[in-house]
Motif scaffolding. Structure first.
Motif, mmCIF file in Angstrom:
data_model
loop_
_atom_site.group_PDB
_atom_site.id
_atom_site.type_symbol
_atom_site.label_atom_id
_atom_site.label_comp_id
_atom_site.label_asym_id
_atom_site.label_seq_id
_atom_site.Cartn_x
_atom_site.Cartn_y
_atom_site.Cartn_z
ATOM 1 N N ARG A 1 2.328 1.672 -3.486
ATOM 2 C CA ARG A 1 1.278 2.143 -4.391
ATOM 3 C C ARG A 1 1.008 3.632 -4.169
ATOM 4 O O ARG A 1 0.860 4.405 -5.119
ATOM 5 N N ASN A 2 1.002 4.055 -2.905
ATOM 6 C CA ASN A 2 0.789 5.461 -2.582
ATOM 7 C C ASN A 2 1.932 6.326 -3.117
ATOM 8 O O ASN A 2 1.693 7.397 -3.677
ATOM 9 N N ARG B 1 0.830 -1.214 0.000
ATOM 10 C CA ARG B 1 0.000 0.000 0.000
ATOM 11 C C ARG B 1 0.860 1.257 0.000
ATOM 12 O O ARG B 1 0.551 2.243 -0.676
ATOM 13 N N ARG C 1 3.911 5.683 -5.687
ATOM 14 C CA ARG C 1 3.786 5.753 -7.145
ATOM 15 C C ARG C 1 2.706 6.757 -7.543
ATOM 16 O O ARG C 1 2.891 7.552 -8.466
ATOM 17 N N SER C 2 1.596 6.728 -6.842
ATOM 18 C CA SER C 2 0.503 7.650 -7.130
ATOM 19 C C SER C 2 0.937 9.097 -6.922
ATOM 20 O O SER C 2 0.644 9.973 -7.747
#
Length: 150
Positions: A127-128, A124, A130-131
């Protein structure tokens, strides 16, 4: 003086002695404060909902403590961001300092995270990041395009 823990954005926990909520705002470096409370109502997590760059990074240590002290799973625990202060409150709702028992509970919470929970949080967190990188790249590209138009 109230004993609290400051969960810094760098992943380190610092013990501080404060007078009240104004000192919490000074530690967090923001005047607008909000709190989340552990499931048993013992530990309060003071933070700011600010979107300034200093408050956007995920605070992994604080997120792990929040995960261990609530009924959230690693898949749905809110990713706590920026600087946080951990304290407690009196039965009447007034700010109170952490006792040695609270400190021990927080210490145990950090060691109670399973390897699976840790892996899920890692995914998570990645992913955060990368976002946020994509959003930052898009914003920089937009600024460059506007600059070239001038």
């Amino acid at each position: 003086m109230l004993q609290v823990l400051h969960a810094s954005h760098n992943g380190t926990l610092y013990r501080h002695h404060l007078q009240g909520t104004a000192d919490i705002a000074d530690l967090i470096r923001e005047s607008h404060l909000e709190t989340l409370t552990s499931t048993d109502g013992e530990i309060d997590f003071w933070f700011t909902p600010s979107t300034s760059p200093g408050h956007q990074g995920v605070n992994r240590k604080a997120t792990e403590i929040f995960l261990a002290t609530t009924k959230f799973s690693a898949r749905n625990v809110p990713l706590l961001r920026g600087r946080l202060v951990l304290a407690t409150h009196t039965p009447s709702g007034e700010l109170a300092g952490l006792t040695d028992a609270h400190m021990q509970r927080i210490s145990q919470a950090l060691t109670s995270i399973t390897w699976l929970q840790s892996r899920i949080l890692d995914a998570r967190h990645a992913r955060n990041e990368r976002s946020q990188r994509r959003a930052s790249t898009a914003e920089n590209k937009k600024r460059l395009e506007e600059w070239w138009k001038v």
